[in-house]
Motif scaffolding. Structure first.
Motif, PDB file in Angstrom:
ATOM      1  N   GLN A   1      -0.321   4.959  -0.705  1.00 51.94           N
ATOM      2  CA  GLN A   1      -0.944   5.909   0.212  1.00 51.94           C
ATOM      3  C   GLN A   1      -0.241   7.268   0.223  1.00 51.94           C
ATOM      4  O   GLN A   1      -0.859   8.291   0.549  1.00 51.94           O
ATOM      5  CB  GLN A   1      -0.965   5.334   1.630  1.00 51.94           C
ATOM      6  CG  GLN A   1       0.416   5.048   2.211  1.00 51.94           C
ATOM      7  CD  GLN A   1       0.352   4.291   3.526  1.00 51.94           C
ATOM      8  OE1 GLN A   1      -0.698   3.725   3.880  1.00 51.94           O
ATOM      9  NE2 GLN A   1       1.455   4.278   4.258  1.00 51.94           N
TER      10      GLN A   1
ATOM     11  N   ALA B   1     -11.556  10.174  -7.090  1.00 47.55           N
ATOM     12  CA  ALA B   1     -12.042  10.781  -5.846  1.00 47.55           C
ATOM     13  C   ALA B   1     -11.634   9.974  -4.619  1.00 47.55           C
ATOM     14  O   ALA B   1     -11.618  10.500  -3.504  1.00 47.55           O
ATOM     15  CB  ALA B   1     -13.565  10.923  -5.898  1.00 47.55           C
ATOM     16  N   THR B   2     -11.296   8.702  -4.818  1.00 46.29           N
ATOM     17  CA  THR B   2     -10.943   7.844  -3.678  1.00 46.29           C
ATOM     18  C   THR B   2      -9.457   7.508  -3.639  1.00 46.29           C
ATOM     19  O   THR B   2      -9.025   6.745  -2.779  1.00 46.29           O
ATOM     20  CB  THR B   2     -11.753   6.531  -3.729  1.00 46.29           C
ATOM     21  OG1 THR B   2     -11.393   5.806  -4.911  1.00 46.29           O
ATOM     22  CG2 THR B   2     -13.239   6.809  -3.748  1.00 46.29           C
ATOM     23  N   VAL B   3      -8.679   8.043  -4.563  1.00 42.05           N
ATOM     24  CA  VAL B   3      -7.242   7.763  -4.643  1.00 42.05           C
ATOM     25  C   VAL B   3      -6.470   9.068  -4.461  1.00 42.05           C
ATOM     26  O   VAL B   3      -6.842  10.092  -5.031  1.00 42.05           O
ATOM     27  CB  VAL B   3      -6.879   7.133  -6.013  1.00 42.05           C
ATOM     28  CG1 VAL B   3      -5.376   6.878  -6.105  1.00 42.05           C
ATOM     29  CG2 VAL B   3      -7.655   5.837  -6.227  1.00 42.05           C
ATOM     30  N   LYS B   4      -5.410   9.024  -3.669  1.00 41.60           N
ATOM     31  CA  LYS B   4      -4.582  10.212  -3.485  1.00 41.60           C
ATOM     32  C   LYS B   4      -3.663  10.368  -4.693  1.00 41.60           C
ATOM     33  O   LYS B   4      -2.802   9.532  -4.942  1.00 41.60           O
ATOM     34  CB  LYS B   4      -3.757  10.106  -2.205  1.00 41.60           C
ATOM     35  CG  LYS B   4      -2.945  11.367  -1.899  1.00 41.60           C
ATOM     36  CD  LYS B   4      -2.208  11.236  -0.572  1.00 41.60           C
ATOM     37  CE  LYS B   4      -1.419  12.500  -0.272  1.00 41.60           C
ATOM     38  NZ  LYS B   4      -0.679  12.394   1.020  1.00 41.60           N
TER      39      LYS B   4
ATOM     40  N   HIS C   1       0.803  -1.220   0.000  1.00 38.91           N
ATOM     41  CA  HIS C   1       0.000   0.000   0.000  1.00 38.91           C
ATOM     42  C   HIS C   1       0.838   1.272   0.000  1.00 38.91           C
ATOM     43  O   HIS C   1       0.290   2.368   0.167  1.00 38.91           O
ATOM     44  CB  HIS C   1      -0.939   0.025   1.216  1.00 38.91           C
ATOM     45  CG  HIS C   1      -2.107  -0.906   1.096  1.00 38.91           C
ATOM     46  ND1 HIS C   1      -2.038  -2.217   1.500  1.00 38.91           N
ATOM     47  CD2 HIS C   1      -3.365  -0.727   0.594  1.00 38.91           C
ATOM     48  CE1 HIS C   1      -3.208  -2.811   1.275  1.00 38.91           C
ATOM     49  NE2 HIS C   1      -4.031  -1.937   0.732  1.00 38.91           N
TER      50      HIS C   1
ATOM     51  N   SER D   1     -17.699   1.167 -13.973  1.00 35.91           N
ATOM     52  CA  SER D   1     -17.622   0.875 -12.531  1.00 35.91           C
ATOM     53  C   SER D   1     -16.296   0.240 -12.134  1.00 35.91           C
ATOM     54  O   SER D   1     -15.897   0.306 -10.968  1.00 35.91           O
ATOM     55  CB  SER D   1     -18.776  -0.057 -12.129  1.00 35.91           C
ATOM     56  OG  SER D   1     -18.705  -1.290 -12.843  1.00 35.91           O
TER      57      SER D   1
ATOM     58  N   THR E   1      -4.044  -2.177  -5.515  1.00 36.42           N
ATOM     59  CA  THR E   1      -3.944  -1.216  -4.419  1.00 36.42           C
ATOM     60  C   THR E   1      -3.262   0.040  -4.944  1.00 36.42           C
ATOM     61  O   THR E   1      -2.596   0.015  -5.986  1.00 36.42           O
ATOM     62  CB  THR E   1      -3.135  -1.769  -3.233  1.00 36.42           C
ATOM     63  OG1 THR E   1      -1.822  -2.139  -3.693  1.00 36.42           O
ATOM     64  CG2 THR E   1      -3.811  -2.969  -2.593  1.00 36.42           C
TER      65      THR E   1
ATOM     66  N   ALA F   1     -10.641   3.112 -12.103  1.00 34.02           N
ATOM     67  CA  ALA F   1     -10.187   3.741 -10.863  1.00 34.02           C
ATOM     68  C   ALA F   1     -10.974   5.025 -10.632  1.00 34.02           C
ATOM     69  O   ALA F   1     -11.243   5.781 -11.566  1.00 34.02           O
ATOM     70  CB  ALA F   1      -8.693   4.049 -10.955  1.00 34.02           C
ATOM     71  N   ASP F   2     -11.336   5.260  -9.383  1.00 36.81           N
ATOM     72  CA  ASP F   2     -12.079   6.467  -9.034  1.00 36.81           C
ATOM     73  C   ASP F   2     -11.116   7.493  -8.446  1.00 36.81           C
ATOM     74  O   ASP F   2     -10.655   7.326  -7.317  1.00 36.81           O
ATOM     75  CB  ASP F   2     -13.169   6.126  -8.012  1.00 36.81           C
ATOM     76  CG  ASP F   2     -14.036   7.327  -7.662  1.00 36.81           C
ATOM     77  OD1 ASP F   2     -13.754   8.436  -8.159  1.00 36.81           O
ATOM     78  OD2 ASP F   2     -14.979   7.161  -6.863  1.00 36.81           O
TER      79      ASP F   2
END
Length: 336
Positions: A242, A304-307, A142, A298, A239, A301-302
């Motif tokens: 982070q 909005a949810t990934v840095k 991660h 769907s 994954t 990769a989104d």
């Protein structure tokens, strides 16, 4: 001599005894083989223009296009990260064209002077083989820091930035994460080097290496790992780092010196259209569309949810040659 024969001779003389040139284009294609094949076929079906493609990673495409500058072998360049298109533009290799569909492309996802346009977007990820990681007493990765773990010696798959846009995205991500300090970015890649099995020429190959248990982790765009999962490899898990990760904006351009520029522009119009950008999932290609009329799948990769890091395509493109040269000289030679 009969009148008909005289008429035929006159026609041949008027045309220089030549046969008409076929309406045909050749595409340098930087995405997956299946996607490239589908795109040129659907374009031909839609427009009647014959099209063929040559599959090349972005570094290979740039070198081929540059080498053929005086006698260009391609009409269109389609796919592969846009930083290579920025480099090509600076060398006069692209022919600017404002498509009739340019207004449908997301703001900021195209060259302001219309030298190239974004055609899809993909987010850089880790493609984990959970079975191989478990053998090493590890969970899915991660973070970039975890990728340096000595338990991953010789078990990370990544391509070489001289030939692969995916790998250059990974390299430039380190530049951004280190405040655009290229020395620190290369220090990270130097630390990763012992863990790399070998440097591939193509970025997407890392997903298949992870799928086939040649390595424990591949550094790829997330849609390449999802495509491998759907080919029957259930041990794969996507994954995202982070600390932050980079992304590609896949490019599209008419090439300077194209043999058939009119049909090349038709290809760009078609490729930017909603009709074209809805096709990717048919061949397990789940990148984000750039056409605002097409919703993301769907399985994409989104963002909005990934840095995400602040990835400036223009800056990355201008720095590419010198940074890749340093990587090749200081860390690893390009694959042959």
């Amino acid at each position: 001599m009969k009148p008909l024969a005289i008429a035929l001779i006159a026609i041949l003389l008027a045309t220089g005894c030549s046969t008409p040139r076929r309406d045909k284009i050749t595409v340098a294609c930087g995405a997956s083989e299946r996607w490239c094949a589908m795109m040129v076929k659907r374009f031909s079906d839609s427009t009647g223009v014959e099209a063929e493609f040559v599959r090349l990673s972005s570094g290979e495409a740039l070198e081929r296009i540059k080498a053929a500058r005086a006698r260009q072998e391609f009409d269109v360049w389609h796919g592969g990260p846009a930083d290579s298109y920025v480099a090509a533009k600076s060398q006069g290799l692209l022919a600017p064209y404002k498509s009739e569909n340019a207004s449908e492309i997301r703001h900021g996802w195209a060259d302001p002077e219309y030298a190239w346009s974004g055609i899809y977007a993909g987010v850089l990820a880790f493609c984990n083989n959970t079975k191989e990681l478990a053998k090493r007493g590890m969970q899915p990765i991660h973070s970039w820091r975890e990728l340096l773990d000595e338990r991953l010696r010789g078990s990370v798959a990544i391509a070489h930035p001289a030939t692969s846009g995916t790998a250059y995205t990974a390299l430039w991500t380190q530049v951004e994460l280190n405040g655009r300090d290229q020395d620190k970015a290369l220090d990270y890649m130097r630390g990763l080097h012992p863990n790399v099995l070998r440097y591939n020429s193509s970025g997407s190959a890392a997903a298949l290496q992870a799928a086939k248990e040649e390595v424990a982790v591949g550094v790829v765009f997330s849609h390449d790992c999802v495509a491998a999962q759907e080919q029957g490899y259930p041990n794969l898990q996507v994954t995202f780092p982070q600390e932050g990760t980079g992304y590609e904006l896949g490019g599209l351009a008419v090439l300077a010196g194209a043999h058939n520029p009119d049909s090349a522009r038709k290809y760009v119009d078609w490729a930017l259209s909603g009709e074209s950008q809805r096709l990717g999932p048919l061949v397990n290609f789940y990148a984000l569309p750039t056409n605002t009329t097409v919703p993301a799948h769907s399985k994409a990769a989104d963002p909005a949810t990934v840095k995400l890091v602040s990835y400036d395509v223009a800056v990355a493109g201008r720095a590419k040659q010198s940074l890749v040269d340093r990587f090749s000289a200081e860390i690893a030679r390009p694959p042959v």
